[in-house]
Design an enzyme around this catalytic site. Structure first.
Site, mmCIF file in Angstrom:
data_model
loop_
_atom_site.group_PDB
_atom_site.id
_atom_site.type_symbol
_atom_site.label_atom_id
_atom_site.label_comp_id
_atom_site.label_asym_id
_atom_site.label_seq_id
_atom_site.Cartn_x
_atom_site.Cartn_y
_atom_site.Cartn_z
ATOM 1 N N ASP A 1 51.696 -50.283 22.458
ATOM 2 C CA ASP A 1 51.026 -51.042 23.517
ATOM 3 C C ASP A 1 52.071 -51.979 24.121
ATOM 4 O O ASP A 1 52.510 -52.932 23.463
ATOM 5 C CB ASP A 1 49.868 -51.825 22.873
ATOM 6 N N HIS A 2 52.436 -51.702 25.364
ATOM 7 C CA HIS A 2 53.545 -52.450 25.976
ATOM 8 C C HIS A 2 53.152 -53.892 26.330
ATOM 9 O O HIS A 2 53.994 -54.681 26.749
ATOM 10 C CB HIS A 2 54.049 -51.695 27.216
ATOM 11 N N ARG A 3 51.896 -54.256 26.120
ATOM 12 C CA ARG A 3 51.531 -55.671 26.308
ATOM 13 C C ARG A 3 52.014 -56.488 25.110
ATOM 14 O O ARG A 3 52.191 -57.698 25.211
ATOM 15 C CB ARG A 3 50.004 -55.819 26.410
#
Ligand code: CAO
Length: 260
Positions: free
Chosen positions: A232-234
């Site tokens: 999850d690139h967040r």
């Protein structure tokens, strides 16, 4: 991030809100067909996969691990104790736990508001299992406190149960990180979908013999395992992912660090 204004006095454009509806096609116009209703598990999987794919900005980082020594050790152990057979998966679980301990942002979840990161102090690992009911993900608890042999025995029991009777929601809840192994089926890499609220998932495909430069420039064939880490690139950045898979690779390459 790129100089954009997130809050605009003007009406914001919501991209994706004008998608066309799902196509309604009468396939019988084109040829013979058969219709089969989806099972309960297939319907739930479709809902959760769609949500996770749409809501999580996914990136998949691909890497490799040299498991030549690990496989020698695993086969020797299986010869010594054939009744307690070990596959690669318990080793992957032990390596994943050690990598999660080294990089705690992978053992975390965004809270319900998306404004805080919850770091978990426990290590419960989910394992994707292909069953006649569909995809089920049993969770093995406290894998940091268990040996490879204990994890293998537990896996045997829970995967058999998943395949024979299915699993309860409790048996599939509370995971920190998931492993999806397609190694016995094949493939060279894939993009597993993050199992929210987890922030990363490890996909594994078939190990292959690869030539490496050996001593005196000779060829040294090494058994190489492809690793595909979706994240999850967040929560996780590319450099974090590269560090995480390097750690995994290092651990899997040095089997003594995993065995007890
Ligand atoms: N490379 C080469 N061989 C591999 C391998 C790999 N990466 N992974 C497993 N194998 C081998 C095993 O070692 C075993 O061979 P040996 O008998 O010589 O030891 C053989 O393949 C069978 O392994 P297995 O499948 O019985 O056991 P496992 O622990 O590797 O996997 C499980 C168990 C439950 C993960 C697997 O059966 C399964 O269901 N995988 C599907 C997961 C899935 O569907 N993921 C997709 C999710 S998204 O749609």
């Amino acid at each position: 991030m790129s100089g954009e204004t997130l809050v605009d006095a003007h009406k914001p454009v919501v991209f994706g809100s004008d998608l066309p509806p799902w196509p309604q096609v009468d396939f019988t116009e084109f040829g013979e067909v058969e219709s089969k209703p989806l099972s309960r598990v297939q319907k739930l999987t479709a809902q959760y996969m769609s949500r996770n794919w749409v809501m999580i900005p996914h990136v998949t980082h691909n890497d490799e691990a040299d498991i030549t020594e690990l496989e020698l050790s695993r086969k020797a152990r299986n010869q010594d104790a054939p009744a307690a057979k070990l596959t690669l998966l318990p080793y992957l679980i032990k390596a994943a736990v050690a990598a999660l301990q080294a990089y705690p942002q992978f053992n975390a979840s965004l809270d319900g508001t998306g404004k805080s990161l919850i770091f978990k102090k426990y290590f419960h690992i989910g394992v994707a299992v292909d069953t006649r009911f569909g995809l089920l993900v049993p969770v093995l608890r406290d894998c940091d406190q268990k040996s490879i042999a204990q994890i293998a025995a537990e896996l045997q029991v829970i995967t058999s149960k998943a395949r024979d009777k299915g699993l309860s929601m409790a048996e599939m809840s509370g995971g920190c990180f998931t492993i999806s192994s397609l190694g016995s089926f094949g493939g060279t890499s894939f993009t597993p979908i993050v199992n929210a609220p987890e922030v990363a998932i490890l996909g594994v495909t078939r190990a292959q013999e690869k030539p490496c430069r050996g001593a005196d420039d000779g060829i040294d064939w090494r058994l190489t395992l492809p690793l595909s880490l979706s994240y999850d690139h967040r929560v996780v950045n590319g450099a974090d992912a590269a560090r995480f898979t390097s750690k995994l690779s290092q651990l899997l390459g040095d089997v003594k660090t995993l065995e007890d």
